[in-house]
Design an enzyme around this catalytic site. Structure first.
Site, PDB file in Angstrom:
ATOM      1  N   TYR A 133       0.848  -1.187   0.000  1.00 40.36           N
ATOM      2  CA  TYR A 133       0.000   0.000   0.000  1.00 40.36           C
ATOM      3  C   TYR A 133       0.888   1.244   0.000  1.00 40.36           C
ATOM      4  O   TYR A 133       1.993   1.210  -0.508  1.00 40.36           O
ATOM      5  CB  TYR A 133      -1.018  -0.057   1.158  1.00 40.36           C
ATOM      6  CG  TYR A 133      -2.204   0.808   0.808  1.00 40.36           C
ATOM      7  CD1 TYR A 133      -2.955   0.505  -0.326  1.00 40.36           C
ATOM      8  CD2 TYR A 133      -2.502   1.962   1.493  1.00 40.36           C
ATOM      9  CE1 TYR A 133      -3.985   1.334  -0.742  1.00 40.36           C
ATOM     10  CE2 TYR A 133      -3.534   2.782   1.091  1.00 40.36           C
ATOM     11  CZ  TYR A 133      -4.269   2.467  -0.023  1.00 40.36           C
ATOM     12  OH  TYR A 133      -5.283   3.292  -0.437  1.00 40.36           O
ATOM     13  N   ARG A 186      -8.485  10.713  -8.659  1.00 39.26           N
ATOM     14  CA  ARG A 186      -7.658  11.395  -7.639  1.00 39.26           C
ATOM     15  C   ARG A 186      -6.927  10.333  -6.821  1.00 39.26           C
ATOM     16  O   ARG A 186      -7.256  10.085  -5.663  1.00 39.26           O
ATOM     17  CB  ARG A 186      -8.569  12.249  -6.739  1.00 39.26           C
ATOM     18  CG  ARG A 186      -7.842  13.249  -5.871  1.00 39.26           C
ATOM     19  CD  ARG A 186      -8.665  13.633  -4.673  1.00 39.26           C
ATOM     20  NE  ARG A 186      -9.029  12.485  -3.857  1.00 39.26           N
ATOM     21  CZ  ARG A 186      -8.280  11.977  -2.873  1.00 39.26           C
ATOM     22  NH1 ARG A 186      -7.108  12.482  -2.599  1.00 39.26           N
ATOM     23  NH2 ARG A 186      -8.701  10.929  -2.171  1.00 39.26           N
ATOM     24  N   LYS A 204      -6.196  -2.160  -1.325  1.00 40.94           N
ATOM     25  CA  LYS A 204      -7.119  -2.003  -0.180  1.00 40.94           C
ATOM     26  C   LYS A 204      -7.719  -3.345   0.220  1.00 40.94           C
ATOM     27  O   LYS A 204      -7.855  -3.660   1.398  1.00 40.94           O
ATOM     28  CB  LYS A 204      -8.263  -1.048  -0.551  1.00 40.94           C
ATOM     29  CG  LYS A 204      -7.870   0.411  -0.551  1.00 40.94           C
ATOM     30  CD  LYS A 204      -8.095   1.067   0.790  1.00 40.94           C
ATOM     31  CE  LYS A 204      -7.380   2.389   0.846  1.00 40.94           C
ATOM     32  NZ  LYS A 204      -7.688   3.266   1.918  1.00 40.94           N
ATOM     33  N   GLU A 276     -13.398   4.851  -3.377  1.00 42.96           N
ATOM     34  CA  GLU A 276     -11.983   5.101  -3.126  1.00 42.96           C
ATOM     35  C   GLU A 276     -11.392   6.015  -4.189  1.00 42.96           C
ATOM     36  O   GLU A 276     -11.504   5.741  -5.391  1.00 42.96           O
ATOM     37  CB  GLU A 276     -11.250   3.749  -3.140  1.00 42.96           C
ATOM     38  CG  GLU A 276      -9.846   3.800  -2.625  1.00 42.96           C
ATOM     39  CD  GLU A 276      -9.771   4.156  -1.149  1.00 42.96           C
ATOM     40  OE1 GLU A 276      -8.888   4.955  -0.826  1.00 42.96           O
ATOM     41  OE2 GLU A 276     -10.566   3.665  -0.334  1.00 42.96           O
ATOM     42  N   ASP A 277     -10.767   7.105  -3.754  1.00 41.60           N
ATOM     43  CA  ASP A 277     -10.018   7.996  -4.649  1.00 41.60           C
ATOM     44  C   ASP A 277     -10.833   8.554  -5.819  1.00 41.60           C
ATOM     45  O   ASP A 277     -10.366   8.611  -6.964  1.00 41.60           O
ATOM     46  CB  ASP A 277      -8.744   7.301  -5.149  1.00 41.60           C
ATOM     47  CG  ASP A 277      -7.703   7.198  -4.038  1.00 41.60           C
ATOM     48  OD1 ASP A 277      -7.911   7.825  -2.989  1.00 41.60           O
ATOM     49  OD2 ASP A 277      -6.696   6.496  -4.205  1.00 41.60           O
ATOM     50  N   ASP A 299     -13.780   5.916   2.046  1.00 38.75           N
ATOM     51  CA  ASP A 299     -12.613   5.846   2.920  1.00 38.75           C
ATOM     52  C   ASP A 299     -11.900   7.196   3.014  1.00 38.75           C
ATOM     53  O   ASP A 299     -11.377   7.546   4.060  1.00 38.75           O
ATOM     54  CB  ASP A 299     -11.654   4.768   2.406  1.00 38.75           C
ATOM     55  CG  ASP A 299     -10.571   4.457   3.427  1.00 38.75           C
ATOM     56  OD1 ASP A 299     -10.908   4.348   4.616  1.00 38.75           O
ATOM     57  OD2 ASP A 299      -9.403   4.336   3.045  1.00 38.75           O
ATOM     58  N   ASP A 300     -11.890   7.964   1.923  1.00 33.36           N
ATOM     59  CA  ASP A 300     -11.183   9.249   1.928  1.00 33.36           C
ATOM     60  C   ASP A 300     -11.884  10.269   2.821  1.00 33.36           C
ATOM     61  O   ASP A 300     -11.239  11.101   3.455  1.00 33.36           O
ATOM     62  CB  ASP A 300     -11.063   9.795   0.501  1.00 33.36           C
ATOM     63  CG  ASP A 300     -10.434   8.769  -0.427  1.00 33.36           C
ATOM     64  OD1 ASP A 300      -9.293   8.378  -0.167  1.00 33.36           O
ATOM     65  OD2 ASP A 300     -11.104   8.328  -1.381  1.00 33.36           O
ATOM     66  N   ASN A 441      -0.585  11.753   1.351  1.00 33.49           N
ATOM     67  CA  ASN A 441       0.156  10.608   0.812  1.00 33.49           C
ATOM     68  C   ASN A 441       0.483  10.848  -0.665  1.00 33.49           C
ATOM     69  O   ASN A 441      -0.219  11.597  -1.318  1.00 33.49           O
ATOM     70  CB  ASN A 441      -0.702   9.333   0.911  1.00 33.49           C
ATOM     71  CG  ASN A 441      -0.835   8.863   2.335  1.00 33.49           C
ATOM     72  OD1 ASN A 441       0.130   8.866   3.080  1.00 33.49           O
ATOM     73  ND2 ASN A 441      -2.036   8.459   2.725  1.00 33.49           N
TER      74      ASN A 441
END
Length: 585
Positions: A133, A186, A204, A276-277, A299-300, A441
């Site tokens: 990850y 993103r 993930k 996610e993203d 999650d973000d 990150n």
């Protein structure tokens, strides 16, 4: 004789094969324009068993298993234990100097021997988490087209519009409990990586299994490819996605609507869909749209918020006071920043019995245009408006720090090196123990390094980051920086939702997960300045988070697996996947 002729006719007529060997696969006669049927064996044995990652044990097959499953002669004579295989692979992995090579070796292992992959990851979690990850997965996504070997997960592009249910049915596993889906717009702090974002859902879900004990067979990584606006990828001959600019508006939302409906139709009400993203504008909209009709989790926005809130609750033990006594300043007002801010405001509201509109006033946000203040309300995106407070406009972060005088500084900007020496020194000038969280990150995008935070604050900062940093020695003292990694939270939340059969994610469930994580920080961890427990205990931590999440779901009447187990921690542990080899009949 008759059956032989039939078999030969399958692949394009009779033939006289040299040596009398029957050409079952059509290899001797096959040309590119001749159709060949891909026959395969339905029960894994012999050569096929060695190429089935779910069942392959490599040299660990016993003599008895080799005889029973036609493996005699297909493997060297030695029989190795899983522990010896693990020792050899860890030795090999440590020889690689380039992290991306380790990532590729781990992905190859996952494709070859699933149980050994998870055994390695579980037993060496602190060493291998940065490989599978963040930060390495970011580089892997950037180069995904070049390192692409075998497809993992499901790719759903605009070409599949109207056929998404069919595509879901192509996936070999029929019982799915967790889907991680991205549209690649993103990826971490790296921007639009289009179809190459698949590395994120794959990574993930491997953590859902390794850290949360969710069975790998019930996990499905999905990338929704609506194009990319990344010129470099559009001009890259090795790019694996649609070579067109991103679809937006109605075309985009219709594809997402079809996907969400197909998932529910195919897998039922209780499948967890983790967004996610996604880019800010879509992330908030999709979460708001589907949180009342599906079991969805971003999650973000929500995972980051829960893990950061947990760190802040733990940090109170070191700095004193309650959350309501502190003042918070964020650099970055996107998904992560506003998500964390909202959860902090909710927690203070619950603890003090104050309306959330009031508790928000202790939280200030800075975006690319400066401090978010009420005079900017007309031009703000909807998710930023609740944070526009009365104050004169302030352009720079340093000036905002001096004006607001926060006790806690949180970076979620995705821009590296933004917590400068002056900013950290200002925080240290009016706080005995400034709390500084540089959460962006991968490591290259971190607002400051651990060494900078400790050095510039003269060793007084309580620091945590999104990506890992090594221990820092300052003035003869060793500081262990914490990692506010979502991997602490989402695997436990996922396990808790699955084992209780929860049908919706309520904000109180996120608060329950935060409290459970904060409770796992020991006195010894605090003595080392840590606000997160070590990752080496992650499965125990995940079991406690899952138990707390399930307890809250039962309390809210959202859980469907009845009756409620008496001991939820023990129940969580009993539900967890273990990667030890099974003995075959």
């Amino acid at each position: 004789m008759e059956s032989k002729k039939i078999k030969e006719k399958r692949n394009g007529g009779e033939s006289d094969v040299g040596g009398g060997v029957e050409d079952v696969y059509g290899e001797d006669r096959a040309t590119e324009d001749q159709l060949v049927t891909p026959w395969t064996v339905s029960v894994a044995s012999g050569y096929t068993l060695l190429r089935d990652p779910h069942h392959n044990k490599g040299l660990a097959f016993t003599a008895k298993e080799r005889d029973a499953h036609y493996l005699r002669g297909l493997l060297p004579p030695v029989v190795a234990s899983q522990e010896l295989q693990e020792k050899k692979l860890m030795h090999n992995l440590r020889q690689y100097e380039v992290p991306l090579q380790r990532y590729m070796a781990m992905m190859d292992l996952q494709e070859r021997n699933e149980r050994l992959f998870y055994k390695l990851l579980i037993d060496n979690v602190e060493e291998l988490l940065p490989v599978v990850y963040t930060p390495t997965v970011g580089e892997a996504c950037q180069k995904y087209g070049s390192i692409f070997r075998r497809p993992q997960g499901l790719y759903i592009s605009l070409k599949e519009k109207g056929k998404i249910l069919e595509v879901l049915k192509n996936w070999p596993e029929k019982s799915i409990q967790v889907i991680v889906v991205t549209d690649g717009e993103r990826i971490l702090g790296l921007g639009d990586l289009g179809c190459q974002g698949m590395g994120i859902p794959v990574g993930k879900l491997s953590l859902y299994t390794a850290l949360g004990g969710v069975r790998p067979s019930v996990c499905l990584p999905v990338t929704i490819d609506v194009g990319t606006n990344n010129e470099k990828l559009l001009n890259d001959e090795f790019y694996i996605g649609l070579k067109q600019r991103r679809a937006i508006g109605q075309e985009y939302y219709e594809l997402l609507e079809e996907f969400m409906s197909a998932v529910k139709q195919n897998y039922g009400e209780k499948v967890l869909i983790q967004f996610e993203d996604f880019a800010n504008h879509n992330a908030f909209e999709l979460l708001a749209k589907y949180r009342t009709s599906h079991l969805v989790f971003n999650d973000d926005i929500q995972g980051t918020a829960a893990v950061v809130l947990s760190g802040l609750v733990a940090a109170l033990r070191l700095v004193g006071g309650t959350l309501a006594d502190h003042k918070f300043l964020f650099l970055g007002a996107g998904e992560a920043g506003t998500g964390i801010a909202e959860l902090i405001a909710l927690e203070i509201s619950k603890k003090t019995n104050t309306p959330v509109e009031e508790t928000r006033k202790r939280i200030w946000l800075v975006d690319s245009k400066g401090l978010i203040v009420s005079s900017r309300k007309g031009s703000l995106q909807h998710f930023k408006k609740p944070w526009a407070h009365e104050h004169e406009p302030v352009k720079e972060l340093l000036d905002a720090v001096k004006a607001v005088k926060p006790t806690v500084l949180i970076g979620t900007s995705g821009v590296g090196k933004t917590f400068t020496k002056e900013v950290v020194e200002a925080m240290a000038s009016f706080n005995e123990k400034p709390v500084i969280l540089a959460l962006s990150n991968p490591t290259s995008q971190s607002e400051c390094t651990a060494e900078e935070a400790y050095t510039w604050s003269e060793g007084r900062a309580i620091f945590a980051s999104g990506s890992p940093f090594d221990a820092v020695k300052y003035n003869g003292k060793v500081f262990m920086p914490g990692q506010a990694n979502n991997a602490y939270i989402f695997p436990g939340i996922g396990l808790g939702l699955i084992m209780s059969g929860t049908i919706r994610v309520h904000d109180d469930i996120l608060l329950a997960a935060s409290e459970a994580l904060a409770a796992q920080v020991t006195q010894e961890n605090y003595a080392n300045g840590l606000i997160y427990p070590p990752f080496s205990n992650i499965r125990k931590i995940s079991a406690h988070i899952a138990a707390n999440v399930a307890a809250k779901a039962y309390e809210l009447g959202l859980a469907s697996h009845l009756p409620r187990p008496r001991d939820l921690v023990k129940h969580a542990e009993s539900c967890m996947y273990t990667p030890v080899y099974r003995t075959f009949r």
